[in-house]
Design a protein around this motif. Structure first.
Motif, PDB file in Angstrom:
ATOM      1  N   PRO A  12      -4.315   5.924   0.294  1.00 21.54           N
ATOM      2  CA  PRO A  12      -3.610   5.079   0.279  1.00 21.54           C
ATOM      3  C   PRO A  12      -4.417   4.522  -0.755  1.00 21.54           C
ATOM      4  O   PRO A  12      -5.720   4.525  -0.745  1.00 21.54           O
ATOM      5  N   SER A  58       3.663   3.301   6.859  1.00 23.58           N
ATOM      6  CA  SER A  58       3.266   2.107   6.993  1.00 23.58           C
ATOM      7  C   SER A  58       2.452   2.622   8.629  1.00 23.58           C
ATOM      8  O   SER A  58       1.266   1.729   8.395  1.00 23.58           O
ATOM      9  N   MET A  74       0.499  -1.082  -0.228  1.00 21.11           N
ATOM     10  CA  MET A  74       0.316  -0.318   0.268  1.00 21.11           C
ATOM     11  C   MET A  74       0.529   0.369   0.234  1.00 21.11           C
ATOM     12  O   MET A  74       2.027   1.319   0.825  1.00 21.11           O
ATOM     13  N   ASP A 114      -3.944   0.462  -3.152  1.00 19.72           N
ATOM     14  CA  ASP A 114      -3.654  -0.535  -3.092  1.00 19.72           C
ATOM     15  C   ASP A 114      -2.184  -0.915  -4.439  1.00 19.72           C
ATOM     16  O   ASP A 114      -2.741  -0.885  -5.935  1.00 19.72           O
ATOM     17  N   GLN A 129      -0.709   3.786   7.384  1.00 16.62           N
ATOM     18  CA  GLN A 129      -1.805   3.551   6.775  1.00 16.62           C
ATOM     19  C   GLN A 129      -3.540   3.474   7.457  1.00 16.62           C
ATOM     20  O   GLN A 129      -3.579   3.214   6.234  1.00 16.62           O
ATOM     21  N   PHE A 135       0.434   5.034  -0.609  1.00 16.17           N
ATOM     22  CA  PHE A 135      -0.207   7.296  -0.830  1.00 16.17           C
ATOM     23  C   PHE A 135      -0.213   8.008  -1.772  1.00 16.17           C
ATOM     24  O   PHE A 135       1.193   7.855  -2.906  1.00 16.17           O
TER      25      PHE A 135
END
Length: 444
Positions: free
Chosen positions: A398, A429, A385, A400, A432, A387
């Motif tokens: 965020p 992270s 993931m 994928d 997230q 941004f």
């Protein structure tokens, strides 16, 4: 600008303490507080908790742009490289050894010196070899003299036989003349029939003796020829022995054998040597090859004749040279595999044997691939993931991302982003769980 509103641990603890105080108060005044007031208090506290949570969710966390790495998605042919490090090596090498026991008498050249194939590097001494050479020379001279003497004797024998044959032929001619003359006189009665027959018999005997002598001469010549062949073969053996001893004596002067550079010297002055001792190593300095050490996991991506590039770290623009894969070592050492590259074209000015280098092999070219600079903690053929930044609102949300091939600090994007989009490749992270974050731009 938006201001930071954070649902901190401190606020949570304050609310929790407040609830405990209310609970204690309710217990102490349970008899005096009504059920409606209790319900009202709980509703108020619940509303406060929900408000804090909503504020935390919908109010973006702000991060200065100077603390982030932002990269744009690009599209082009993606060159997949397998990186490695290693050294330049001589394409041609010669190991210098001795063939007999000897002692190091002199060292003329030391490592790092450029040499030609006739350059004497080490002088060895062996008194026994000098003696063997002298004996071989004398034996050869004696055999040559014997061979010459035999040829003279054979010529003398042949001349003697030829003389005998010539004498018999003369007698035969004289007898033939006599018989011819008597054949004319016999009719006149001057020569008797008996004398004439004797003359014919003499001619016949001489003819037979001439034939025998001719055969003896031919046999003698054939016998001489066979003896000459035997003596020539024996002479060749003595000549070969002399050449071997002469070569062994000459080999005491250790020469480079090829044009290049002396790379190793493994002996000292006065050192006694046994046959086959490794004395030195000479390698070509203009004809070079490259040896690269690569990860075992990358070795399966490489095949023979693949294009490659080698960097010699030269200060000039010609520090890189093209190459091709010529060999892949099947042996794995410390998790790495050695590959051999044939250098193509003009070598950089600093190229020399044992020079430390870096290089890469072009294992594949992916056409029109989406790529981005390698994000922190990203791995090939995985999902993560990241941004995505909106440059207009400075907000990042965020998304994928599915990664493909990794090469040369770039990674292929299989899905999740488009050309020109900006992604934050720093490690976020810990944020997230947020719906958005705000990138604070530095003021000018």
């Amino acid at each position: 600008m938006w201001h930071i509103t954070r649902f901190s641990l401190h606020n949570y603890l304050q609310i929790n303490n407040h609830i405990m105080d209310i609970d204690s108060t309710l217990k102490r005044s349970n008899k005096t507080v009504s059920t409606k007031k209790l319900i009202f208090g709980l509703v108020v506290i619940g509303a406060m908790l929900i408000s804090f949570a909503l504020v935390q969710w919908f109010s973006p966390h702000t991060i200065p742009a100077s603390q982030l790495q932002i990269a744009s998605v690009s599209q082009a042919d993606f060159i997949v490289k397998v990186q490695g490090f290693g050294r330049l090596k001589s394409k041609y090498q010669r190991y210098l050894t001795n063939t007999d026991v000897a002692m190091v008498e002199a060292i003329h050249v030391y490592p790092g010196t450029r040499v030609s194939k006739d350059t004497v590097i080490i002088s060895l001494v062996n008194p026994l070899q000098a003696q063997r050479l002298s004996v071989a020379r004398l034996e050869l001279a004696r055999q040559q003299a014997s061979f010459s003497e035999q040829k003279i004797n054979q010529q003398s024998q042949l001349l003697e036989r030829e003389a005998n044959l010539t004498l018999l032929q003369s007698e035969l001619e004289s007898a033939e003349l006599k018989s011819e003359a008597e054949s004319q006189l016999i009719e006149q009665g001057i020569v008797s029939s008996l004398d004439y027959k004797r003359s014919l018999l003499t001619v016949k005997q001489l003819q037979q003796r001439v034939e025998i002598e001719q055969k003896r001469l031919a046999q003698l010549a054939q016998m001489h020829l066979q003896r000459i062949k035997v003596q020539q073969e024996l002479l060749r053996q003595f000549e070969l022995n002399y050449k071997v001893q002469q070569q062994a004596f000459d080999d005491l002067q250790i020469t480079a054998g090829i044009d290049g550079m002396l790379q190793e010297l493994n002996v000292e002055l006065g050192q006694n040597l046994t046959p086959g001792t490794r004395l030195a190593v000479v390698g070509s300095d203009s004809a070079l090859k490259a040896e690269l050490s690569i990860k075992q996991s990358d070795a399966e991506k490489i095949a023979l004749n693949m294009d490659a590039r080698v960097n010699t770290f030269s200060n000039s623009k010609q520090g890189e040279v093209a190459a091709k894969v010529t060999r892949i070592d099947p042996i794995v050492s410390d998790g790495r595999v050695m590959i051999e590259l044939d250098l193509i074209g003009e070598l950089p000015a600093n190229a020399r044997p044992d020079l430390s280098i870096e290089g890469h092999v072009i294992s594949d070219i992916i056409a029109n691939a989406l790529t981005i600079k390698l994000p922190q903690k990203a791995k090939a053929h995985s999902k993560a993931m990241l941004f995505k930044l909106n440059p207009n609102t400075h907000l990042a949300a965020p998304i994928d991302i599915e990664f493909g091939t990794l090469s040369d600090n770039k990674i292929q994007l299989l899905s999740g982003a488009k050309v020109g989009e900006q992604l934050i490749i720093s490690d976020l992270s810990k944020w997230q769980h947020l719906a958005t974050i705000k990138i604070e731009q530095e003021s000018l």
